[in-house]
Design an enzyme around this catalytic site. Structure first.
Site, mmCIF file in Angstrom:
data_model
loop_
_atom_site.group_PDB
_atom_site.id
_atom_site.type_symbol
_atom_site.label_atom_id
_atom_site.label_comp_id
_atom_site.label_asym_id
_atom_site.label_seq_id
_atom_site.Cartn_x
_atom_site.Cartn_y
_atom_site.Cartn_z
ATOM 1 N N HIS A 165 66.674 -22.258 -19.740
ATOM 2 C CA HIS A 165 66.065 -23.352 -18.989
ATOM 3 C C HIS A 165 65.195 -24.136 -19.971
ATOM 4 O O HIS A 165 64.707 -23.580 -20.962
ATOM 5 C CB HIS A 165 65.142 -22.842 -17.882
ATOM 6 C CG HIS A 165 65.802 -21.979 -16.855
ATOM 7 N ND1 HIS A 165 65.958 -20.624 -17.007
ATOM 8 C CD2 HIS A 165 66.306 -22.270 -15.630
ATOM 9 C CE1 HIS A 165 66.546 -20.115 -15.945
ATOM 10 N NE2 HIS A 165 66.772 -21.096 -15.090
ATOM 11 N N ASP A 190 61.892 -22.641 -20.778
ATOM 12 C CA ASP A 190 61.946 -21.404 -21.562
ATOM 13 C C ASP A 190 61.697 -21.706 -23.038
ATOM 14 O O ASP A 190 61.087 -20.907 -23.751
ATOM 15 C CB ASP A 190 63.314 -20.724 -21.449
ATOM 16 C CG ASP A 190 63.700 -20.397 -20.032
ATOM 17 O OD1 ASP A 190 62.796 -20.182 -19.207
ATOM 18 O OD2 ASP A 190 64.911 -20.356 -19.748
#
Length: 442
Positions: free
Chosen positions: A107, A110
């Site tokens: 993501h 992240d």
């Protein structure tokens, strides 16, 4: 090389994970995953395209809704978001390289912290993806898929693409644009949408039709933007019935396929299926795989499992060989995964606090998938399984059965064929026999 000096910075006690065969008692070795071994006409590595999930592995600290973090993350130190992101990426590529894998998935948040606004986030993504390009080139690692986290921030408490506030939808669009740009920049092979907040808590305050229309429009816009900017991969939708939202619009494979057909998205989208999401929808994983395969939409999978006594998404690493063998039979028999691979959307337990535990979990999951695929291939190619399945439907090979499937019979024809029904007889499905057959190969 610079990366080599970083390569031992975080996992000092672990070397390169090698294949040592099923008789090995080394917990830091593969017993079944010989990546170059061929099963059918493809190697194990090509069959499965294992990917490390950036979020659970390098962002997960063991915290849960009931307690503080339990697991140290030595890469998550430093005053600046950029320094922490680089350290985390050093740890990630060291880990992926030592496992001998070729892919990761992420993501956007992240990779690096969002910051105070979308412009700051965009600049930070540019910074960390520049660094990621260097790491990917050095370690020969690729992006299986990227995605945007449209569910964690409070702005998305009522959804992202389905939010009743247009300004939130616009912000989600900007975030997805940046995530697609990052995915394209890194050579990502696919892009995923998971609608964790796309749904409702109560129909009393929800215009479901309007929200579904908005979600479809959002997906069309994202698809058009990506194609215009050179993205040639596949878009995936990841079904899940509930949690965090009471009812999510991507409830299960069949629901998502119906949505994609209704809104003319089937040409660009396939499904990314997760074991734990299947069981939360009260399906088996193999059911969801078969539903997707039936529509030529089996794109990718998340490798995990749930706890059958818990009604939420526990994201545990896979351990059940019998269940996974059945899943791999469907994947192989349908021609394999289309475009995606197998990513470990799984987290080690809260009380697994050693860095080595990350290796034990991934090694076990990789070995299990390899073993299940090998067994499934043997069942499909050397056993009587396929003939047992075919024989159960042999009556459809008669002229009347073939006429029915071709649409040549009427309801009156069926009534004439059956007569008084006296010739009907029970035919065993032989379920226990087939279950035993699978166990014999295991």
């Amino acid at each position: 090389m610079t990366a080599q000096s970083n390569q031992s910075a975080y996992f000092k006690n672990v070397g390169k994970i090698k294949f040592e065969g099923k008789d090995s008692d080394n917990p830091l070795a593969y017993r079944y995953y010989d990546k170059d071994a061929k099963v059918g006409d493809k190697t194990l590595e090509d069959h499965m395209k294992f990917a490390v999930a950036y979020w659970h592995s390098f962002c997960g600290d063991g915290g849960d809704p009931f307690g503080h973090p339990t697991r140290p993350m030595p890469w998550n130190i430093g005053n600046s978001a950029e320094d922490r992101a680089k350290q985390k990426m050093d740890a990630a590529f060291e880990f992926i390289s030592k496992l001998g894998l070729k892919y990761y998935c992420f993501h956007d948040i992240d990779l690096i912290d969002e910051g105070e606004n979308i412009n700051t986030f965009g600049k930070r993504l540019d910074f960390i993806t520049d660094y990621a390009l260097e790491k990917q080139a050095e370690f020969d690692v690729k992006v299986l898929w990227g995605t945007a986290n449209l569910f964690s921030h409070p702005r998305y408490m009522n959804g992202a693409a389905t939010n009743p506030d247009f300004q939130v939808v616009a912000h989600a669009g900007a975030q997805v644009k940046n995530a697609i740009d990052a995915t394209i920049k890194l050579g990502g092979e696919n892009y995923v949408f998971w609608g964790g907040r796309e749904g409702y808590m109560s129909l009393l305050n929800t215009n479901m039709k309007k929200e579904l229309d908005h979600m479809a429009q959002f997906l069309h816009m994202a698809k058009d933007y990506a194609r215009k900017n050179g993205f040639t991969g596949t878009f995936f939708i990841e079904p899940k019935p509930a949690e965090p939202t009471k009812h999510q619009y991507d409830y299960d494979a069949a629901t998502v396929l119906g949505f994609l057909r209704e809104y003319d998205l089937m040409d660009d989208f396939k499904l990314n299926l997760e074991v734990n999401h299947a069981t939360l929808a009260l399906h088996t994983f193999e059911h969801e795989l078969q539903v997707a395969a039936n529509s030529n939409a089996l794109g990718s999978i998340d490798a995990n499992r749930g706890d059958y006594q818990n009604g939420w998404d526990t994201d545990q690493f896979p351990v059940n060989l019998y269940e996974l063998t059945q899943a791999m039979m469907i994947i192989l028999d349908s021609g394999g995964i289309q475009g995606g691979g197998i990513n470990f959307d799984a987290k080690i337990r809260r009380n697994s606090t050693d860095l080595e535990d990350l290796f034990y979990a991934h090694i076990g999951g990789i070995d299990l998938f390899a073993r299940a695929l090998i067994i499934a291939h043997q069942i499909l190619t050397t056993s009587e399984y396929k003939s047992l399945l075919s024989n159960r439907y042999q009556s459809w090979e008669t002229s009347a059965g073939l006429d029915y499937e071709a649409g040549k019979l009427s309801l009156e024809d069926l009534a004439n064929i059956t007569g008084d029904g006296s010739h009907l007889k029970a035919t065993s499905g032989r379920q226990e026999y087939i279950e035993n057959l699978i166990n014999r190969y295991i």
